[in-house]
Design an enzyme around this catalytic site. Structure first.
Site, mmCIF file in Angstrom:
data_model
loop_
_atom_site.group_PDB
_atom_site.id
_atom_site.type_symbol
_atom_site.label_atom_id
_atom_site.label_comp_id
_atom_site.label_asym_id
_atom_site.label_seq_id
_atom_site.Cartn_x
_atom_site.Cartn_y
_atom_site.Cartn_z
ATOM 1 N N ASP A 66 -8.066 19.866 -13.160
ATOM 2 C CA ASP A 66 -8.387 18.557 -13.731
ATOM 3 C C ASP A 66 -8.064 18.628 -15.226
ATOM 4 O OD1 ASP A 66 -9.633 16.361 -14.918
ATOM 5 O OD2 ASP A 66 -11.355 16.387 -13.562
ATOM 6 N N TYR A 120 -17.087 17.668 -14.394
ATOM 7 C CA TYR A 120 -17.483 16.266 -14.333
ATOM 8 C C TYR A 120 -18.482 16.040 -13.183
ATOM 9 C CZ TYR A 120 -17.032 11.257 -13.517
ATOM 10 O OH TYR A 120 -17.296 9.943 -13.316
ATOM 11 N N ARG A 162 0.851 -1.201 0.000
ATOM 12 C CA ARG A 162 0.000 0.000 0.000
ATOM 13 C C ARG A 162 0.883 1.245 0.000
ATOM 14 N NH1 ARG A 162 -1.889 1.571 4.563
ATOM 15 N NH2 ARG A 162 -2.584 -0.460 5.289
ATOM 16 N N LYS A 188 -8.960 7.698 -18.790
ATOM 17 C CA LYS A 188 -9.338 8.267 -20.080
ATOM 18 C C LYS A 188 -8.141 8.232 -21.049
ATOM 19 C CE LYS A 188 -13.027 8.863 -17.615
ATOM 20 N NZ LYS A 188 -13.377 10.094 -16.937
HETATM 21 C C1 LIG Z 1 -13.888 10.471 -15.638
HETATM 22 C C2 LIG Z 1 -13.526 11.776 -15.082
HETATM 23 C C3 LIG Z 1 -13.203 11.918 -13.715
HETATM 24 C C4 LIG Z 1 -13.296 10.775 -12.730
HETATM 25 O O1 LIG Z 1 -12.376 9.793 -12.989
HETATM 26 P P1 LIG Z 1 -12.599 8.221 -12.673
HETATM 27 O O2 LIG Z 1 -11.354 7.609 -13.179
HETATM 28 O O3 LIG Z 1 -13.834 7.812 -13.419
HETATM 29 O O4 LIG Z 1 -12.791 8.105 -11.201
HETATM 30 C C5 LIG Z 1 -12.819 13.165 -13.282
HETATM 31 N N1 LIG Z 1 -12.750 14.227 -14.128
HETATM 32 C C6 LIG Z 1 -13.055 14.127 -15.437
HETATM 33 C C7 LIG Z 1 -12.967 15.331 -16.305
HETATM 34 C C8 LIG Z 1 -13.465 12.905 -15.953
HETATM 35 O O5 LIG Z 1 -13.795 12.817 -17.247
#
Ligand SMILES: *Cc1c(COP(=O)(O)O)cnc(C)c1O
Length: 379
Positions: free
Chosen positions: A170, A98, A46, A195
């Protein structure tokens, strides 16, 4: 080092025991010690895992940062950032982002006494107007999901610095190939590695990158104390994904541009949201802080009835109807009922996210097939 070389080599060194060119998947929970406290720097997985460490190093390098930390999902990375705060602290967040981030803020953290204020971040002055000495964090996303709004990262970073608040960006939609928020003054860059970084729709993961050592240590403490770490196989998949990020992003951008103009010129389409259009509200800022405009596009049909929206969403054959984005395959999504369903309807509509909005994640298939597919679905 130029980006293409960096994406392929970042964080990866030949394995010291065998010379394996790919970082091995260290599928282990613990490490043997020769005497109590006498170990090779690895005690328990961890806290330490070599596959994860290689990825964390790669993440830092490709975001032009000093330190990387990876988490079991994008929202787990976001969760770690908010855990830097204490009750009474304020966060100024983008009003368009998001849905899962909004849900985490409102449904999980508000009850611990953290205060969230939402503003339209297309104009940095909106932040300056409400920032106070209680503001400890500014949270933004650019381009935003799903309206493709642009925040001027450098302008917001200047406001954050002035008020001793952290700025976290983000960067999921742009990916490190198109935009590097730390270079523009952000303190933390966050990714849903699920993504574009993973890029093949086969892993859930999140990451944070920063320059400040004390901030890194605090976030590392949260990472190991709260335990939202990704497994080594998932780290391996993202390491592998990063090696082709630049090639994939080039094609996402090319295909995205063709589809943005195809939609804009279509007589059944009312509006297209894509930051590469010269008449996009913040085109000048997008052009300044991004190296390309990516493969995310949203649009609305002229016939914005629920039936017609549903018909188009169900009619594509190459574009798969699914949540998520950033993979090699094209996806079509209905934010109101899918990715952004956790945002109350009136809140959504107020911010411009209508029931008829359709979002595309344009993949890297042949552009002719993608356009033909949209044409037969929209007809
Ligand atoms: C998908 C997404 C998230 C969250 O990420 P996960 O890997 O699904 O937990 C946060 N911000 C954006 C812009 C996203 O597209």
């Amino acid at each position: 080092m130029k980006p293409a070389t960096k994406f392929i080599h970042a964080g990866v060194e030949p394995d010291p025991t065998t010379g394996a060119i790919m970082t091995p998947i260290y599928q282990t929970s613990t490490y043997v010690q020769t005497a109590p406290g006498n170990n090779k720097g690895y005690e328990y997985a961890r806290s330490q895992n070599p596959t994860r460490f290689a990825l964390e190093k790669a993440m830092a390098e490709i975001e032009n940062g000093k330190y990387g930390l990876v988490f079991s999902s994008g929202v787990a990375a976001t969760d770690a950032v908010i855990k830097l705060l204490s009750p009474g602290d304020e966060v100024i967040a983008a009003n368009d982002m998001y849905g899962g981030t909004y849900r985490l803020f409102t449904k999980v953290f508000e009850k611990f006494g953290i205060v969230f204020k939402y503003v339209n971040m297309q104009d940095a002055n909106n932040i300056a107007a409400i920032i106070s000495n209680k503001t400890k964090l500014i949270w933004t996303e650019t381009p935003t999901n799903p309206l493709m709004n642009i925040t001027d990262i450098a302008a917001v970073a200047a406001i954050a610095k002035q008020h001793n608040a952290l700025l976290c960006v983000d960067n999921t939609f742009a990916s490190p190939y198109l935009q590097n928020p730390l270079d523009l003054g952000a303190d933390i860059v966050m990714h849903s590695a699920t993504k574009y970084l993973g890029g093949h729709s086969d892993v859930i993961q999140g990451s944070l990158v920063m320059n400040d050592k004390a901030l890194r240590d605090e976030l590392y403490f949260i990472q190991k104390s709260c335990g939202a770490v990704p497994g080594p196989q998932d780290c391996f998949l993202v390491l592998r994904g990063i090696k082709t990020l630049h090639v994939r992003m080039q094609r996402h951008c090319e295909n995205g541009e063709r589809i943005a103009y195809f939609l804009r010129n279509h007589n059944r389409v009312a509006k297209v949201y894509w930051p590469g259009f010269e008449d996009h509200t913040n085109y000048a800022i997008a052009k300044k802080q991004m190296r390309g405009f990516g493969g995310m596009i949203s649009f609305e049909l002229k016939d914005d009835s629920a039936d017609e929206t549903r018909r188009v969403l169900s009619s594509t054959k190459v574009f798969a109807l699914a949540e998520s984005l950033g993979g090699v395959e094209s996806l079509i999504n209905h934010p109101a009922s899918m990715t952004h369903a956790s945002i109350p309807r009136e809140e959504r509509i107020k911010n411009g996210l209508t029931d008829s909005l359709i979002r595309l994640s344009v993949g890297i298939e042949d552009i002719d097939d993608l356009i033909e597919d949209l044409q037969q679905a929209i007809c």
